[in-house]
Every structure is written in C-alpha cells, then in structure tokens.
Design an enzyme around this catalytic site. Structure first.
Site, PDB file in Angstrom:
ATOM      1  N   ARG A 183       0.815  -1.284  -0.005  1.00 21.12           N
ATOM      2  CA  ARG A 183      -0.036   0.058  -0.020  1.00 21.12           C
ATOM      3  C   ARG A 183       0.729   1.422   0.053  1.00 21.12           C
ATOM      4  O   ARG A 183       0.552   2.323  -0.663  1.00 21.12           O
ATOM      5  CB  ARG A 183      -1.021  -0.062   1.130  1.00 21.12           C
ATOM      6  N   TYR A 212     -17.450  16.366 -16.190  1.00 22.78           N
ATOM      7  CA  TYR A 212     -17.772  14.999 -16.284  1.00 22.78           C
ATOM      8  C   TYR A 212     -18.743  14.728 -14.927  1.00 22.78           C
ATOM      9  O   TYR A 212     -18.267  14.878 -13.841  1.00 22.78           O
ATOM     10  CB  TYR A 212     -16.499  13.923 -16.083  1.00 22.78           C
ATOM     11  N   ASP A 232      -8.365  18.675 -15.283  1.00 25.38           N
ATOM     12  CA  ASP A 232      -8.597  17.138 -15.560  1.00 25.38           C
ATOM     13  C   ASP A 232      -8.373  17.036 -16.968  1.00 25.38           C
ATOM     14  O   ASP A 232      -8.919  17.613 -18.078  1.00 25.38           O
ATOM     15  CB  ASP A 232     -10.139  16.836 -15.516  1.00 25.38           C
ATOM     16  N   LYS A 279      -8.783   5.793 -19.776  1.00 23.51           N
ATOM     17  CA  LYS A 279      -9.284   6.199 -21.398  1.00 23.51           C
ATOM     18  C   LYS A 279      -7.918   6.196 -22.183  1.00 23.51           C
ATOM     19  O   LYS A 279      -7.597   5.052 -22.510  1.00 23.51           O
ATOM     20  CB  LYS A 279      -9.704   7.576 -21.001  1.00 23.51           C
TER      21      LYS A 279
HETATM   22  C1  LIG Z   1     -13.062  13.516 -17.926  1.00 32.47           C
HETATM   23  C2  LIG Z   1     -13.075  12.417 -16.987  1.00 32.47           C
HETATM   24  N1  LIG Z   1     -12.497  12.516 -15.680  1.00 32.47           N
HETATM   25  C3  LIG Z   1     -12.578  11.342 -14.728  1.00 32.47           C
HETATM   26  C4  LIG Z   1     -13.353  10.632 -14.839  1.00 32.47           C
HETATM   27  C5  LIG Z   1     -13.238   9.251 -13.823  1.00 32.47           C
HETATM   28  O1  LIG Z   1     -12.345   8.282 -14.125  1.00 32.47           O
HETATM   29  P1  LIG Z   1     -12.569   6.679 -13.810  1.00 32.47           P
HETATM   30  O2  LIG Z   1     -13.938   6.168 -14.498  1.00 32.47           O
HETATM   31  O3  LIG Z   1     -11.525   6.054 -13.994  1.00 32.47           O
HETATM   32  O4  LIG Z   1     -12.935   6.673 -12.267  1.00 32.47           O
HETATM   33  C6  LIG Z   1     -13.690  10.204 -16.208  1.00 32.47           C
HETATM   34  C7  LIG Z   1     -14.551   8.847 -16.571  1.00 32.47           C
HETATM   35  O5  LIG Z   1     -15.281   8.579 -17.329  1.00 32.47           O
HETATM   36  C8  LIG Z   1     -13.747  11.028 -17.164  1.00 32.47           C
HETATM   37  O6  LIG Z   1     -14.092  11.037 -18.596  1.00 32.47           O
END
Ligand SMILES: Cc1ncc(COP(=O)(O)O)c(C=O)c1O
Length: 345
Positions: A56, A109, A182, A207
C-alpha cells in the site's frame, strides 16, 4: 495532423517509453518485472532495500508508472490510483478541508460532479458549478472567502467545451486558489496543463493513457517547485493512509499503454477530424461538437493551448424531447451535472 502549438513536448514518446522503465538489474530484462509481492524482506529491522516495505505504501511497478506519468506531464510528482475518481478524491481530501469551496465547470464529467457534490458535499466541502468561459463569474465565485480550488476539465466530457487554462491559472492564483485540470480527454501528449500554470493535473487513465479498454485507473500529477512538493506530501499521505492504489497488474497495463500514447493520439486526432467533418452534413445531426471544426467556439483557444484537437466528438441529434430543449449549455443550466449525477456510471 497539424502541430500548431505553443509548446511542443519534444521527446514525449522517448520519455513515455523510458521514464521509470530501467531494466531489471538482476536479469537484465528490458521490461521491468511486475511485482506482485505485498511485503518486502528487510536487511535487519528497518533495513529496506530501495524503500519498499509494504504494497500500500509503495510497490515497484506502481513507482515505475508514477515516474513515467510525471515525465509525460512534465511534472515532478505523480500518484497512481485504482480509478480516476479515486485520484480526484485523494487530491481533494489532500488539499481541501471542511468549510472550503470548490469552483468548477457546470459541464464537468458527471461522475466528478457526483463525487464532489454527493460525497465531499456531505463532508462539508461546498461547490459552485458555473460556466468557465465567463471569467468574471469565475473570479467572482473565487472571491468568496471559502473558495480554495478551481476545477477545470478541458476539453469537457461530453460537451467538448474548451477552457483557457493560462487565463484561469492567473485568476485562481491572484486569489490564492489552486487550479486543477482534468486532462483526461486531451492527454499529456496534446496538452500540458502544468506548463500553462495548473497546480495539479488529474487523469482517468482508464481512457487514452491505458488505451486498450482493459484497465481502470487514475492519477494525480503535480509540478516540481516547492509548492508542488508540499502538495505532493498531502496527496502522497492520502494515497498511503487511504490506500486506493493501483494494483501491480493495473499499473503495468497502464505503463504499457502510456508508451504508445503519442502515436495513438495522432491517429485519434485525424480520425476524429474526419468523422466530425463527415457528420456536419449528416441529415440526422443538428450540431457537431468538435474543437477541430473552425466554427467551434473553442477552436482558436484549442489551437493555442493544445497540440491537436483530440479524439472525442459529440453530436446533438435533430429532434429530441422538445420540453428539454436542444441547447446543452443553456446559461446557468445546472440540470446536466445533476441529471448525470444520478446515473450509475
Ligand atoms: C473526464 C473524466 N474525468 C474523470 C473520470 C473518472 O475516471 P474513472 O472512471 O477512471 O474513475 C472520467 C471517466 O469517465 C472522465 O471521463
């Protein structure tokens, strides 16, 4: 693809392939082995070999990925997590305290908004969602005494809004707020938020960085100055004390994906441009949202702050429910985040 860019990360793919990927000293294997061990032998009490003690706290495969992610973003620190949302959670809880406020785009998101509103909201962190293209509104929201973080997602998921990172960094910093970007949709190959003034970058590595739909993960990347070192203490402590870490196989798959990010993004950009241009004339399509189209409101800004327009394209179809209207970005419309917030994804 045209590379029109303010800043071009020379050697991006060289760093992506090699950073943190030193060959194995015991066998010479050019790909570092995946370390599944939870626990590490010590040379006497406290005599750690290379700093490893318990999985961890640190794991060599995760360390390799973190070094590679930091290099890809041009940062000094990276922390890898079990998902993008776990990364966001660690960052927010690391740098914010109850009683503080996060100012964010009203088209972030939906899962990020759900986390911030329904999890952190219950622990005393308030949020103000707004239109990030209205810089006066952003400045006014950050003037509130409790506002300490400005959260930007650009391009945004799924409306493909482009936000001016450098301008918002200035607005945030003049009010002692941190700017978080992000960078999931752009990826570090197309956009380097730290070089534009962001204090922290978050990713869903699920992604493009993972790139093969076979691993869920997330990351926080920080700069390399003294302020970034302080933030790294906080985020590193969350990672260690909460433990939403990447497992070794997840870390390995993410590392393997990141090595080919550059070549994949070039193809994503050219494919998306072709698809977007094709859909513009499609009879069922009302509007195509892609920053590579010259009539996209963020086209010039994307040209200036990105190295390509990315692989995501959205469309608004003709028809639809007239009661809901067809404009996805009605000013002050907060129904999008809250509607998505209810979804299970
Ligand atoms: C722009 C964006 N930020 C954060 C996330 C969250 O990531 P995760 O699904 O890996 O938890 C996503 C997921 O769809 C995303 O498209």
């Amino acid at each position: 693809m045209t590379h029109h860019h303010a800043e071009s990360p020379l050697g991006f793919s060289t760093a992506a392939v090699h950073a943190g990927q030193d060959f194995d000293p015991t066998t010479g294997a050019v790909v570092p082995p995946v370390h599944f061990s939870s626990t590490y032998a010590q040379d006497g009490i406290g005599g750690l070999r290379g700093g490893y003690e318990y999985g961890r706290a640190a794991n060599p495969t995760r360390s390799s990925l973190q070094t590679q992610l930091a290099a890809a973003e041009g940062g000094g620190h990276a922390f890898s997590f079990a998902s993008g949302l776990a990364a966001e959670d660690a960052l927010i809880r690391g740098v914010m305290r109850p009683g503080q406020r996060i100012v964010m785009g009203n088209d972030a998101y939906g899962g990020s908004y759900r986390l911030i509103d329904r999890i952190h909201g219950n622990w005393g962190i308030a949020n103000t969602p707004l239109d990030l293209s209205d810089h006066d509104a952003v400045a006014a929201a950050l003037d509130a005494d409790d506002a300490t973080v400005l959260w930007v997602e650009t391009p945004s998921n799924p409306l493909m809004a482009i936000t001016d990172i450098a301008a918002l960094a200035e607005i945030a910093h003049s009010r002692s707020a941190l700017l978080v970007v992000d960078n999931t949709f752009a990826t570090p190959y197309l956009q380097r938020p730290l070089s534009l003034g962001a204090d922290a970058v978050v990713h869903s590595t699920t992604k493009y960085i993972g790139g093969h739909s076979d691993v869920v993960g997330g990351a926080v990347v920080l700069g390399s100055d003294a302020a970034a070192d302080d933030l790294a203490e906080q985020v590193g402590f969350q990672q260690f004390a909460v433990g939403a870490v990447s497992g070794p196989l997840d870390a390995y798959l993410t590392t393997r994906g990141l090595k080919t990010l550059g070549v994949r993004m070039d193809r994503h950009c050219s494919n998306a441009q072709a698809i977007a241009e094709h859909l513009v004339d499609h009879p069922a399509v009302d509007r195509v949202l892609y920053p590579g189209l010259s009539d996209h409101p963020g086209h010039e800004l994307a040209k200036a702050q990105m190295r390509g327009f990315g692989g995501m394209v959205s469309v608004q179809l003709r028809g639809g429910n007239p009661r809901r209207g067809r404009s996805p970005r009605a000013p002050g419309c907060s129904s999008w985040p809250s509607r998505w917030a209810a979804s299970s994804r």
